[in-house]
Design an enzyme around this catalytic site. Structure first.
Site, PDB file in Angstrom:
ATOM      1  CG  ASP A 222     -19.086  27.875  -5.648  1.00 27.31           C
ATOM      2  OD1 ASP A 222     -18.614  28.987  -5.359  1.00 27.31           O
ATOM      3  OD2 ASP A 222     -19.864  27.691  -6.609  1.00 27.31           O
ATOM      4  CD  GLU A 271     -16.616   6.843   5.988  1.00 29.69           C
ATOM      5  OE1 GLU A 271     -15.865   6.587   5.008  1.00 29.69           O
ATOM      6  OE2 GLU A 271     -17.847   6.700   5.966  1.00 29.69           O
TER       7      GLU A 271
END
Length: 556
Positions: A222, A271
């Site tokens: 956002d 990751e």
């Protein structure tokens, strides 16, 4: 439909790219936005919730979308429909709890759907523990450095520190009891975080890991363009209030410093197995500036607001399509396309006017015209290379509810009287699932915003299996998009010669033709019709294409 899930046990959360069988899935994904409070209510309190979303996952699977983006469901005082977060690691009780979130993620994966959650890093709630402690500890508190507290101007500090205005209208500053002021680009209940402070970055990297460990597949960021403010918070000076959403250069939006933040975030996302993604809500002056957010080491996608704001006009559409593809190609990112979301008037209502003025409309217009254009616009959007976003209810052809009584409106911009029009509630009315009932299948306890009479005629129940219905048009289009080898991902289109007011382009063995005029036009018959928003007439190798119609062709 059942209010309780009976779905099979979910697949493991690891290796989702293998589970779903599609690498780089986000390059051509169709992502469906769920506004949780207005989607489905499982407990009869009139408010949609996570269990309600979970109970309706089969609709999204059958629709044919790839992922579900959930608007905020975090613990919040709800001053701005959850975009004022008090605790980023908790679910607001109105939506359920963390166990409900976990069950939703698992069940979505079992349905072959990915889950993207909203992240709100530009500001917190004024009820966030950091901000409450900052107020209590007073001037000089280390906690105040995590926000933008400043002394005021004037003889006794009675004037705001600068001339910035809130997106929701009025000053972007509020004075507290001890005399200092704090910055809020949105509502006063949404103080802006200071991203120059290391604790803020540390906290959000931890929040990312929390939800990734829960199994989410990505984040919609956002106000991605707002985190960094210009050094010294300089005055804005003379400006147009309507340009505050990023259509002009602003000292509080689209500062270059945001990109270092996203490069750090990208290392965290990479990751995790399963091709997790970031999607930027970035209002920028140009598409070229938007492209900077999706460089290979930053975010994956950015909303194409320039496309959303384009009129139903062939020349305008072609210009923004070309500009978008040209801007995304050098950075290797997919284009995105969107027609509606929770902040703008639904496109069925925008297109119900001869010339929509902006993205917030207060009049219903010609609903038949609006729906016809909306169906055509959807087929055009889904034919373009890249990723598409759908907003809940658009698959039903829902219009905006433009006649909500003032006393039921909850958009904070409505009560402030300046800035945005404050009519976003019209696109947030709970969607209809059944023909009848107190809330047309939304839940047993009514709905938090009143639904209009006749809402049931647009419901899933009313449209399911009905040839030519908007729901079946969406289902057929998404299935064709998934199955046709020349649809989905890509970086260019081949424009074809077409009459004025008509767009025609080729993608391999696929051709899309869209008539944006109010008249029937004659075009070639390119092959076999795959799908049409309104049926054309074909004779002697020519096609009579009705007004406001898009046709998909296969050319062999």
């Amino acid at each position: 439909m059942s209010q309780h899930s009976t779905d099979p046990a979910p697949a493991p959360n690891t290796g989702l790219a293998t589970v779903f069988g599609h690498r780089d899935w986000w390059r051509d994904a169709v992502i469906y936005q769920v506004y949780p409070r207005s989607f489905a209510d499982s407990n009869g309190d009139g408010m949609g919730d996570l269990e309600g979303v979970r109970s309706r996952l089969s609709h999204l699977r059958d629709l044919g979308v790839d992922a579900v983006w959930l608007s905020p469901f975090y613990a919040s005082p709800q001053a701005d429909a959850g975009y004022d977060v008090a605790d980023y690691r908790a679910v607001d009780p109105m939506f359920g709890n963390l166990m409900d979130a976990d069950a939703l993620i698992r069940d979505a994966h079992a349905h072959g759907l990915r889950i993207i959650v909203d992240l709100v890093p530009n500001h917190s709630s004024d009820q966030h523990e950091w901000f409450k402690r900052a107020l209590a500890e007073g001037p000089g508190s280390p906690l105040r450095e995590r926000y933008h507290f400043r002394p005021g101007k004037g003889e006794s500090g009675e004037l705001p520190p600068n001339d910035w205005e809130s997106i929701f209208g009025g000053p972007a500053w509020t004075r507290v009891a001890d005399g200092e002021w704090y910055l809020h680009l949105f509502a006063p209940e949404q103080p802006d975080l200071n991203w120059n402070h290391p604790a803020v970055g540390d906290e959000f990297r931890s929040i990312l890991r929390f939800w990734l460990d829960m199994g989410v597949d990505g984040f919609r960021v956002d106000v991605a363009h707002g985190l960094v403010k210009a050094e010294g918070l300089p005055d804005l000076g003379s400006h147009d209030q309507l340009k505050l959403l990023g259509n002009d250069a602003m000292p509080f939006f689209d500062q270059d410093g945001v990109h270092a933040i996203y490069r750090q975030w990208r290392t965290i996302l990479d990751e995790y197995a399963g091709e997790k993604i970031f999607v930027a809500e970035a209002w920028t002056p140009t598409i070229e500036r938007t492209a900077l957010y999706v460089r290979p080491d930053e975010l994956h996608q950015a909303f194409n607001f320039q496309y959303l704001g384009t009129h139903w006009d062939a020349a305008e559409l072609r210009a923004v399509i070309d500009t978008t593809l040209d801007a995304m190609r050098p950075v290797g990112a997919p284009a995105t396309w969107v027609l509606s979301n929770h902040d703008v008037t639904r496109h069925t209502t925008r297109f119900a006017h001869d010339r929509a003025l902006g993205t917030q409309i207060r009049e219903a217009g010609d609903r038949e015209l609006g729906l016809r254009r909306a169906r055509a616009a959807t087929l055009l959007m889904l034919a373009l290379p890249g990723s598409a976003y759908l907003y809940q209810g658009e698959e039903l052809g829902l219009p905006d509810v433009v006649d909500l009584p003032d006393e039921v409106r909850q958009d904070p911009a409505f009560s402030r009287g300046e800035g945005q029009d404050g009519f976003r509630d019209g696109c947030r009315v709970p969607i209809p699932w059944t023909r009848t009932g107190s809330s047309y299948g939304f839940g047993d306890g009514g709905s938090w915003l009143p639904q209009p009479e006749g809402w049931g005629d647009l419901s899933i129940e009313a449209q399911q299996g009905v040839a030519g219905s908007t729901l079946e048009l969406y289902r057929t289009a998404l299935a064709a998009r998934r199955d046709h080898p020349d649809l989905g991902a890509g970086e260019s289109v081949e424009w074809l010669k077409a009459p004025e007011g008509v767009l025609a382009f080729r993608r391999g063995g696929f051709v899309c033709v869209a008539n944006t005029t109010g008249e029937t036009v004659t075009t070639p018959a390119y092959g076999d019709i795959l799908l049409a928003s309104t049926e054309p007439t074909i004779a002697d190798g020519e096609t009579k294409l009705p007004a406001d119609t898009t046709v998909w062709w296969t050319t062999g």
